[in-house]
Design a protein around this motif. Structure first.
Motif, short mmCIF file in Angstrom:
data_model
loop_
_atom_site.label_atom_id
_atom_site.label_comp_id
_atom_site.label_asym_id
_atom_site.label_seq_id
_atom_site.Cartn_x
_atom_site.Cartn_y
_atom_site.Cartn_z
N PRO A 116 -3.07 4.77 15.36
CA PRO A 116 -4.37 5.01 14.73
C PRO A 116 -4.48 4.41 13.33
CG PRO A 116 -3.43 7.05 15.60
CD PRO A 116 -2.36 6.01 15.66
N PHE A 117 -5.69 4.05 12.98
CA PHE A 117 -6.01 3.56 11.64
C PHE A 117 -5.54 4.59 10.61
CE2 PHE A 117 -8.82 3.17 7.99
CZ PHE A 117 -8.83 1.81 7.76
N GLY A 118 -4.88 4.13 9.57
CA GLY A 118 -4.43 5.03 8.50
C GLY A 118 -3.13 5.76 8.81
N LYS A 119 -2.53 5.50 9.97
CA LYS A 119 -1.28 6.16 10.36
C LYS A 119 -0.17 5.12 10.49
CE LYS A 119 -3.32 10.15 10.98
NZ LYS A 119 -3.17 11.18 9.99
N THR A 120 1.06 5.59 10.51
CA THR A 120 2.20 4.70 10.73
C THR A 120 3.10 5.31 11.79
OG1 THR A 120 3.51 5.78 9.00
CG2 THR A 120 2.23 3.84 8.34
N CYS A 121 3.99 4.48 12.32
CA CYS A 121 5.05 4.98 13.20
C CYS A 121 6.28 4.13 12.92
CB CYS A 121 4.63 4.94 14.66
SG CYS A 121 4.72 3.33 15.46
N SER A 122 7.42 4.61 13.35
CA SER A 122 8.66 3.87 13.12
C SER A 122 8.96 2.97 14.32
CB SER A 122 9.82 4.84 12.89
OG SER A 122 10.16 5.48 14.10
N TYR A 123 9.86 2.01 14.07
CA TYR A 123 10.31 1.15 15.18
C TYR A 123 10.95 2.01 16.27
CZ TYR A 123 9.50 -2.86 12.14
OH TYR A 123 8.92 -3.81 11.35
N MET A 124 11.66 3.07 15.87
CA MET A 124 12.28 3.97 16.84
C MET A 124 11.22 4.68 17.66
SD MET A 124 14.93 5.19 18.30
CE MET A 124 16.34 4.82 17.28
N ASP A 125 10.17 5.18 16.99
CA ASP A 125 9.08 5.85 17.71
C ASP A 125 8.44 4.91 18.73
OD1 ASP A 125 9.38 8.15 16.15
OD2 ASP A 125 7.81 7.55 14.73
N LEU A 126 8.24 3.68 18.31
CA LEU A 126 7.64 2.68 19.20
C LEU A 126 8.55 2.40 20.39
CD1 LEU A 126 5.02 1.04 19.29
CD2 LEU A 126 6.17 -0.75 17.99
N SER A 127 9.85 2.29 20.14
CA SER A 127 10.82 2.07 21.23
C SER A 127 10.82 3.23 22.21
CB SER A 127 12.23 1.88 20.66
OG SER A 127 12.28 0.76 19.84
N LYS A 128 10.77 4.45 21.69
CA LYS A 128 10.72 5.64 22.55
C LYS A 128 9.44 5.63 23.39
CE LYS A 128 13.40 8.76 19.61
NZ LYS A 128 13.30 9.90 18.68
N ILE B 186 -3.36 -8.08 11.44
CA ILE B 186 -4.23 -6.94 11.17
C ILE B 186 -4.82 -6.34 12.44
CG2 ILE B 186 -6.32 -6.07 10.02
CD1 ILE B 186 -5.79 -8.06 7.79
N VAL B 187 -5.41 -7.15 13.31
CA VAL B 187 -6.09 -6.64 14.51
C VAL B 187 -5.10 -5.91 15.42
CG1 VAL B 187 -7.41 -7.30 16.55
CG2 VAL B 187 -7.86 -8.41 14.35
N VAL B 188 -3.93 -6.50 15.66
CA VAL B 188 -2.83 -5.82 16.32
C VAL B 188 -1.95 -5.34 15.16
CG1 VAL B 188 -0.85 -6.04 17.87
CG2 VAL B 188 -2.99 -7.22 18.41
N PRO B 189 -2.04 -4.06 14.81
CA PRO B 189 -1.55 -3.58 13.52
C PRO B 189 -0.03 -3.40 13.37
CG PRO B 189 -2.41 -1.75 14.77
CD PRO B 189 -2.66 -3.00 15.59
N CYS B 190 0.68 -4.51 13.38
CA CYS B 190 2.13 -4.45 13.21
C CYS B 190 2.50 -3.95 11.81
CB CYS B 190 2.77 -5.81 13.50
SG CYS B 190 2.16 -7.15 12.48
N HIS B 191 1.56 -4.03 10.86
CA HIS B 191 1.83 -3.54 9.51
C HIS B 191 1.98 -2.01 9.48
CE1 HIS B 191 -2.57 -3.49 9.98
NE2 HIS B 191 -2.56 -2.45 9.15
N ARG B 192 1.56 -1.34 10.54
CA ARG B 192 1.66 0.12 10.59
C ARG B 192 3.02 0.62 11.07
NH1 ARG B 192 -4.20 0.75 13.46
NH2 ARG B 192 -5.42 -0.05 11.71
N VAL B 193 3.93 -0.30 11.36
CA VAL B 193 5.27 0.08 11.81
C VAL B 193 6.21 0.00 10.63
CG1 VAL B 193 7.13 -0.36 13.45
CG2 VAL B 193 4.76 -0.82 14.11
N ILE B 194 6.91 1.12 10.39
CA ILE B 194 7.80 1.23 9.23
C ILE B 194 9.19 1.65 9.69
CG2 ILE B 194 5.90 1.76 7.65
CD1 ILE B 194 6.65 4.74 7.92
N GLY B 195 10.14 1.66 8.77
CA GLY B 195 11.49 2.10 9.09
C GLY B 195 11.52 3.60 9.36
N THR B 196 12.53 4.06 10.06
CA THR B 196 12.67 5.48 10.38
C THR B 196 12.71 6.33 9.12
OG1 THR B 196 13.87 4.85 12.38
CG2 THR B 196 14.08 7.14 11.70
N ASP B 197 13.26 5.75 8.05
CA ASP B 197 13.34 6.47 6.78
C ASP B 197 12.06 6.37 5.95
OD1 ASP B 197 13.45 3.83 5.98
OD2 ASP B 197 15.34 4.02 4.89
N GLY B 198 11.02 5.77 6.50
CA GLY B 198 9.75 5.63 5.81
C GLY B 198 9.64 4.38 4.96
N SER B 199 10.67 3.53 4.98
CA SER B 199 10.65 2.32 4.16
C SER B 199 9.77 1.24 4.79
CB SER B 199 12.07 1.79 3.98
OG SER B 199 12.63 1.42 5.23
#
Length: 167
Positions: A92-104, A126-139
């Protein structure tokens, strides 16, 4: 294939597509010597009809008037990459997830490196929001457009509100 260049707060963007949809949206590398001069010369004076809606929606996004996109997409990639990019569209817009969350979410926690690689090959900035994926530690890890752009995009989508002492 139609191509156009347009200005964004993050630099000059390039958009490519045809009647089957938009296949590439990318940002110019500002680390390039003379990039500003090259970018100024690249801005398209006329925009091909097949690209107009995409550019209009991206401009609204940057103006804070739009948080989703509904123009037709037609990216090139492997089936696995397309599966990852489809999952990115669900963040969702304004949200993030981790690479681990995406893998799960994709059903294989061991595929985290492959998921990260597919994320990095996303052709639709931007349209496919890869910028919303962050490290598991929030980095803020790995972003082809530069981490400063990733930070800008995340802050644009979820601006922190300053609290007032006098509410």
């Amino acid at each position: 294939m139609a191509i156009a260049y347009f200005s964004t707060p993050l630099g000059t963007a390039k958009i490519e597509g045809d009647e089957n949809g938009i296949s590439v949206i990318s940002i110019a590398d500002e680390g390039d010597p003379g990039a500003e001069l090259k970018q100024a010369k690249q801005i398209s004076e006329t925009i091909p009809a097949v690209l107009q809606e995409g550019i209009k929606q991206l401009q609204y996004y940057f103006e804070g008037k739009r948080n989703d996109f509904d123009f037709k997409l037609n990216p090139s990639g492997t089936e696995f990459q397309k599966k990852v990019w489809k999952a990115l569209l669900e963040i969702p817009f304004g949200k993030t997830c981790s690479y681990m969350d995406l893998s799960k979410k994709l059903g294989d926690v061991k595929a985290i490196r492959a998921v990260a690689s597919a994320n990095g090959k996303n052709p639709l900035w931007i349209v496919v929001p890869c910028h919303r994926v962050i490290g598991t530690d929030g980095s803020l890890t790995g972003y082809a457009g530069g981490l400063w752009r990733k930070k800008w995009l995340l802050e644009h989508e979820n601006p922190s509100t300053q609290q007032s002492l006098f509410e």
